[in-house]
Each structure stands twice: as structure tokens, then as C-alpha cells.
Motif scaffolding. Sequence first.
Motif, short mmCIF file in Angstrom:
data_model
loop_
_atom_site.label_atom_id
_atom_site.label_comp_id
_atom_site.label_asym_id
_atom_site.label_seq_id
_atom_site.Cartn_x
_atom_site.Cartn_y
_atom_site.Cartn_z
N VAL A 58 46.11 3.75 -7.23
CA VAL A 58 44.94 4.19 -7.98
C VAL A 58 45.09 5.66 -8.38
O VAL A 58 45.54 6.49 -7.58
N TYR A 59 44.67 5.94 -9.62
CA TYR A 59 44.80 7.29 -10.17
C TYR A 59 43.51 7.74 -10.83
O TYR A 59 42.70 6.92 -11.26
N GLU A 60 43.37 9.04 -10.92
CA GLU A 60 42.27 9.67 -11.65
C GLU A 60 42.82 10.24 -12.95
O GLU A 60 43.95 10.72 -13.00
N GLU A 61 42.00 10.22 -13.99
CA GLU A 61 42.41 10.82 -15.25
C GLU A 61 42.11 12.31 -15.21
O GLU A 61 41.02 12.73 -14.83
N LEU A 62 43.09 13.10 -15.61
CA LEU A 62 42.95 14.56 -15.61
C LEU A 62 43.03 15.06 -17.05
O LEU A 62 43.84 14.57 -17.84
N PHE A 63 42.18 16.04 -17.39
CA PHE A 63 42.16 16.60 -18.75
C PHE A 63 41.92 15.50 -19.79
O PHE A 63 42.54 15.48 -20.84
N GLY A 64 41.05 14.58 -19.48
CA GLY A 64 40.74 13.51 -20.41
C GLY A 64 39.28 13.16 -20.31
O GLY A 64 38.41 14.03 -20.45
N VAL A 65 38.99 11.90 -20.02
CA VAL A 65 37.62 11.43 -19.87
C VAL A 65 37.21 11.55 -18.42
O VAL A 65 37.88 11.04 -17.52
N GLN A 66 36.11 12.22 -18.17
CA GLN A 66 35.62 12.42 -16.81
C GLN A 66 35.30 11.08 -16.16
O GLN A 66 34.69 10.21 -16.76
N ASP A 67 35.76 10.92 -14.91
CA ASP A 67 35.43 9.74 -14.10
C ASP A 67 35.95 8.44 -14.71
O ASP A 67 35.28 7.41 -14.64
N ARG A 68 37.12 8.47 -15.27
CA ARG A 68 37.78 7.23 -15.69
C ARG A 68 38.91 6.97 -14.70
O ARG A 68 39.79 7.82 -14.50
N LEU A 69 38.88 5.81 -14.07
CA LEU A 69 39.87 5.43 -13.05
C LEU A 69 40.95 4.54 -13.65
O LEU A 69 40.69 3.74 -14.56
N HIS A 70 42.15 4.68 -13.09
CA HIS A 70 43.29 3.89 -13.53
C HIS A 70 43.91 3.20 -12.32
O HIS A 70 44.16 3.83 -11.29
N TRP A 71 44.15 1.90 -12.46
CA TRP A 71 44.89 1.14 -11.46
C TRP A 71 46.22 0.74 -12.06
O TRP A 71 46.27 0.21 -13.18
N LEU A 72 47.31 0.98 -11.35
CA LEU A 72 48.61 0.43 -11.73
C LEU A 72 48.93 -0.67 -10.73
O LEU A 72 49.11 -0.41 -9.54
N ILE A 73 48.94 -1.91 -11.22
CA ILE A 73 49.22 -3.07 -10.39
C ILE A 73 50.66 -3.48 -10.67
O ILE A 73 50.96 -4.06 -11.72
N HIS A 74 51.54 -3.13 -9.77
CA HIS A 74 52.97 -3.38 -9.94
C HIS A 74 53.29 -4.77 -9.40
O HIS A 74 52.96 -5.08 -8.25
N MET A 75 53.95 -5.59 -10.21
CA MET A 75 54.28 -6.96 -9.81
C MET A 75 55.75 -7.23 -10.08
O MET A 75 56.41 -6.52 -10.84
N LYS A 76 56.24 -8.30 -9.46
CA LYS A 76 57.61 -8.71 -9.69
C LYS A 76 57.72 -9.55 -10.96
O LYS A 76 58.66 -9.39 -11.74
N ALA A 77 56.78 -10.48 -11.15
CA ALA A 77 56.86 -11.42 -12.26
C ALA A 77 55.45 -11.90 -12.62
O ALA A 77 54.52 -11.81 -11.80
#
Length: 293
Positions: free
Chosen positions: A68-87
Motif C-alpha cells: 500500500v502506498y500514499e500519493e505524494l505531490f498529487g491528490v490529497q488522500d488518494r491511496l494506491h494498492w499494488l497487488i503483485h501476482m504470478k499469473a
Amino acid sequence: MTAWTFVPPAQEQTPDPVDELLHTGNSGLIIHRVGQVNYRFRRQARSFARDLQDGTNKALHPYATTLVYEELFGVQDRLHWLIHMKAPNDYGRLLEMVDHDAEYQEIAEADRLSEDGGGNWERMFAEGSFREHIIVPQHGLTHADDHDVEGLFAAPAQFQTDQSPDVMLHSGNAGVVLHRTGQVRYALRKQGRKFAFEWGAHLNRELAGRCTVFLYEEQWGTQDRIHWMIHLRTLDDYRAVLEQETGNDELRALLAKQRVPDHAGGGDWGALFLDGSLHDTVLIPHYPGAAGS
């Protein structure tokens, strides 16, 4: 000068062993999910995001890792999830979890806003704000024939660079991730990908230990939109990227090189992309100890 180290790297978000995590370097595909937090519920939304991440990682390990990541220097309080998968088939495991995992049901359905009218995530995030993009490591420009990639949808991005594992940065260990997207012109799609790869390869050679660039392309989304994941040790290391573009003769030649054939009007790398289509989003790992979280 004090380095701009904001928070611990994202791999600290999970108790799983680091060498068992999927990340931008070793996964076969990535689901990038974005959601806009309702400002009133910013604390509860982050708590939900952490609980969801924890439950998902427990249920899907070792087939998927969510960071999980936070956006910096962009839109306040917008969260990002990177869901890494094999396939892609591993998405079925996620659906199975959603439908049948008791812990997930508790996370998604419990009343988290009992003191403010009741509700769960559906009130914590702005209506219609969730977006997902699926990106896969760019194929056709590298060779992973000498490596075992069985079970992966595509050869993982770590094979795009000769950086050694002890200096390679990725979504798990980077202090900052700069996500850059660009729309390649359809008629110049081959040249656009070649330039994108060469630009990243140069930085990987010159800035090992400070910067690692991986190239991806969007799947089941916008045709010929490419994605760079530019992993930085700290935000200050982006200065080294800029200095390369202004002070390194090899990179300056790469940027000035004619990319568009004369019969198509000629031009350098700038003619390969739709004007205004290059976008940068600066992400830092979400950290529970941050103010307001």
C-alpha cells in the motif's frame, strides 16, 4: 544534506519473509488499484486499507503480495494498492477469498463507522473513485531464457536489468516509487517501446543502488499505454536522474536520436508520444505511524 527518507519501505508492511514477497521485480503481473479517501474518514480508511492488506496477504501468500502506498505531490488522500501476482489465474484465488474467507468478510462488512452513522469502506471512499489497471512486464526486449519463469504470466521485470539483487530497487524496498505513464502513438508503437526501454536501461547502468527502472505495458486497458516504475532509494535520488538527462553525453545522445523515420515526418523521442500524455505520480509506502493515519 539530509536525505528525503519519509517512511520505511513497503516490505515492512507484511511479516512475511522478504525473499518470499512478490514485488515489481519478480511478479508476472500487477493490479494497480487506486481509491480516493473521503476526507472525513481518512483515519478509518487507512485502518481499513491496512486490515485488508493484512487479510489478503495471509490468504493469498505466496501467490500474491499486496503493498500500500500514499500519493505524494498529487491528490490529497488518494491511496494506491499494488497487488503483485504470478499469473491471471491467481485472481481466482482472490475471488475465492472474497466469497468464502471469514476474515475477509469481517474486514469488509464490519461496522467501522458506528459513531458516525455506520458503514464500512463504501462510505470511507469517494463514490466511483476506485480504478484498476493491470500492467505486465514489457516483453520482447529482454531474454529470460536462462532463468526459470514457470508459472509466471510474463518474464518478470528484474530481467530487464543487469543490476545485482543486492542493489536492485523494487516496490518492496524502494523509499519512493515514481510511476510514469505515457501513450505511445499507434503507428510508432515499436519505436516508442524501444526508446522507453533504452532510457530505463541507461539509468539502471549509471545509477545502480540509487535508481532501478522497470518497463510495463497495460493489459486489458488502454492500447499502447506504457508504464515505467522508477524506484528510488530516496526522493533526493531523483536529482541524479535529472542530472543524467542534462549532463551525461550518452543519455543526451539517446534523447536527441532520431526515432521517427523521415517518411513519417522525422523526430526524436518526443514525437513518439501523444502530447500531454506523460504523467508522473510519486508514491511513498503507507506507514501506520504517519500523522493522521
